[in-house]
Design an enzyme around this catalytic site. Sequence first.
Site: not given
Length: 347
Positions: A153, A158, A156
Site C-alpha cells: 500500500h 500512509y 492515500h
Amino acid sequence: MDTKESKSIPLLTPCKMGPFNLSHRVVVAPMTRQRAYGYIAQPHAKLYYTQRTTPGGFLFSESCAVSHTTKGEQVEAWKPIVDAVHAKDGIFFCQIWHGGRVFHQDQPNGEAPVCSTDKPLTCKNIYGGQFTPPRRLSTKEIPAIALMGVEIHGAHGYLIDQFLKDKVNDRTDQYGGSLENRCRFAVEVIEAVVKEIGSDRVGIRLSPFADYMDSGDSNPEALGLYMVQEMNKHGVLYCHMVEPRMKLLEDVFECTESLTPMRNAFKGTFIVAGGYSREDGNKVVEEGGADLVGYGRTFLANPDLPRRFELNAPLNKYDRSTFYTSDPIVGYTDYPFLDNTDTSASC
C-alpha cells in the site's frame, strides 16, 4: 459467467495476470473496513469475502497493518478466510500497510507514530479527534521496515506515500529532496518484498494525484512515471493506480490529468480504481486504458457485482454511515444479493 452475452461485456472477459488466469476484470478493491479487532481479522470476515468471491475472480483484502506484536496472530486469523476464498476458486491477495503518521492510536508503549517528517497532520481523524504528532524516522531505521506481503500500500497518505510526496516529505537526507530520493523508500520496500516472495506475486497501489491526509505532490505525473519505471526494473506483477479524479477521500473531481502515460509505460498488469461505474469500467477496458478495474464501495454494497454487471441489473446503494463502524454484520455482510435476500446463504 461464461455466457455469450458476458463475453461481449469487456469487464467480463478473461484476463491473464502473470501466473493467474482471471475469469473477469471486476476486482474487489482493498477497503478500510474497521472490522478487525486489535488488528486481527475476525471470523465474520470469512463470510464477507466469500460473499464477494467468484470462480476466477480477483479480490484484495483490507489493509493488514504491519505489526511486530500481532504478526503470528494475523497469519492464523487469515488462514480460514483465505482457504474459504480459495475453495470457491477465488484469487485472493493480501494488502500490507503501514499508516505512518496516520496511525493515531494503540501505539506500542505509547510511542509516537513514525513518518518521513515530524510535521503533525492538521486534519481530523475518522473519530473526530487530533492525530498524534509523528516521530521522524532516522536513516538507520528505514531499511528495517520489511513489509512482507502481496500488495504494497503506497497510496492515500500512509507511510510510503508520506515519503513519495513533496508536500509532506521535508527530509534533507537520501530519502528526501529529489524525486529519486523521495521514491527511494518505496523502491527499497519493493525490492525487499520481491526478494522475499518473488516478483510474480507482488503489486503496489499508488495514488500520485491524490492529496489524502495532507500528502500531495507538485508533479504527480512525473512521480507516477518514475515509480512505474522502477516497478518495471523489478518485474512487479501489477500496478494498481487510483484515478486522478479521486484527489480526496470522498469527492470525485473533474480533471484533465490521466493515467495514460503510466499505463503506456508499465509492462505488467495495470489496474485502475476510483469512482468507476459499469459503463466507464467497460470503456476503460475496451479502449485499453486498463486491464482490470477495482470497485470498492460498489462491490461492498453489491456482493454479486459481476453478476449484476452481466445482467445490467440495478445496484444496491451503499450506506456511508456504516463504512467505519465495527458491527460484524450491519454494513458488512447484510447487503442483499439479486436472487436471495438471505445474505448468509452465500458462504
